[in-house]
Structure formats: C-alpha cells, structure tokens
Design a protein around this motif. Structure first.
Motif, PDB file in Angstrom:
ATOM      1  N   ARG A 138       1.065   3.981  -2.817  1.00 34.09           N
ATOM      2  CA  ARG A 138       0.923   5.369  -2.497  1.00 34.09           C
ATOM      3  C   ARG A 138       1.992   6.400  -2.960  1.00 34.09           C
ATOM      4  O   ARG A 138       1.478   7.183  -3.900  1.00 34.09           O
ATOM      5  N   LYS A 179       0.755  -1.589   0.050  1.00 28.45           N
ATOM      6  CA  LYS A 179       0.050  -0.274   0.037  1.00 28.45           C
ATOM      7  C   LYS A 179       0.901   1.448  -0.176  1.00 28.45           C
ATOM      8  O   LYS A 179       1.143   2.516  -0.522  1.00 28.45           O
ATOM      9  N   LYS A 180       1.765   1.031   1.229  1.00 24.74           N
ATOM     10  CA  LYS A 180       2.880   2.267   0.664  1.00 24.74           C
ATOM     11  C   LYS A 180       3.412   2.591  -0.475  1.00 24.74           C
ATOM     12  O   LYS A 180       3.633   3.661  -0.927  1.00 24.74           O
TER      13      LYS A 180
END
Length: 149
Positions: free
Chosen positions: A11, A7-8
């Motif tokens: 992003r 997810k990081k």
C-alpha cells in the motif's frame, strides 16, 4: 503477521508511486502550457511595471485616435490607451476588418524598448462587444462608456 506487513508495504509503495506520477504529470502539464498562458495587462499596468522583453502577454484598450500609421509594406503602428496611459504598438500583419481608431482591441506580443511588438491583433466583433478585460481596464481609468450612451 507477515501477510499484514506485506499488504502495508505494498500500500505504501502504491501511494508513493501515485504521488510521484501526480508530481511528474503536473510538471509536464505546466511545461507544455508555459507558452499558452498569456496574462492580460492594460496600458497603465504596462507603463507602471514594464514586463521583461522575453515575456509574451496580452494588452488591450482603445486604439488612440489619430495614431494609426500604415508604414512600408505590412508595418502598422498605432497607440493603445486605457485613458490613463498610452503604449505604442507595432504590428507586421493584416489587421482585422473591424479594427479602427477609437475601437477596442486586444493584442498578443512582447514589450521591447518601450514598444509593444504584436504578433496577433484582435478587434471587437461588432458595435457593442468588447472583451471583458478591456472593459474592466477602461472602467478602472474612468474612460469606459456603456454602448449607446
């Protein structure tokens, strides 16, 4: 733990892509508008710091009395002044109806060999209207008189 780092990473990719898109769109808008932005200069500014011959800009002031000469064909010559300096203008088109000596005008064009070669000439709309830039330039030289005075 692997899900959080995915997810990081996603992003970071989205933020980087958005940043690149913003930079590209800003460059494209600037490139598209490069000919559409014409800076205003008074005759005093043009004489003090002559712009490059390839720079298109707007000049404004009063048409100097006794300077309007209609040449062969559509060639028109006159001087524009703000009271502090005078710039000769050459124009090869049809002048607006309200154009005349001692009247306010704004021209778009280039300053080549000490002469402003106009591609467009605008005159004030009526007896009282004059573009704000022209009024400011005339006030700076102490020449501007309020309408009706």
């Amino acid at each position: 733990m692997a899900l959080k780092s995915l997810k990081k990473q996603r992003r970071i990719q989205v933020v980087a892509l958005a940043t690149v898109a913003l930079v590209v769109s800003t460059v494209l808008i600037g490139y598209a508008m490069r000919d559409g932005i014409n800076f205003f200069r008074s005759p005093s500014q043009v004489v003090a710091e002559p712009p490059a011959a390839n720079e298109t800009f707007r000049i404004g002031g009063l048409v100097e009395e006794g300077s309007l000469i209609r040449g062969q064909g559509e060639q028109i010559r006159f001087n524009v002044t703000d009271g502090g300096a005078t710039v000769p203008v050459v124009y090869g088109g049809v002048l607006p109806d309200l154009f005349g000596e001692n009247q306010g005008m704004v021209g778009t064009g280039r300053y080549v060999n000490g002469v402003f070669e106009a591609s467009e000439i605008l005159a004030k709309h009526d007896e009282t209207y004059m573009p704000k830039e022209v009024v400011d330039a005339l006030k700076e030289q102490g020449v501007y008189k309020e309408p009706g005075s």
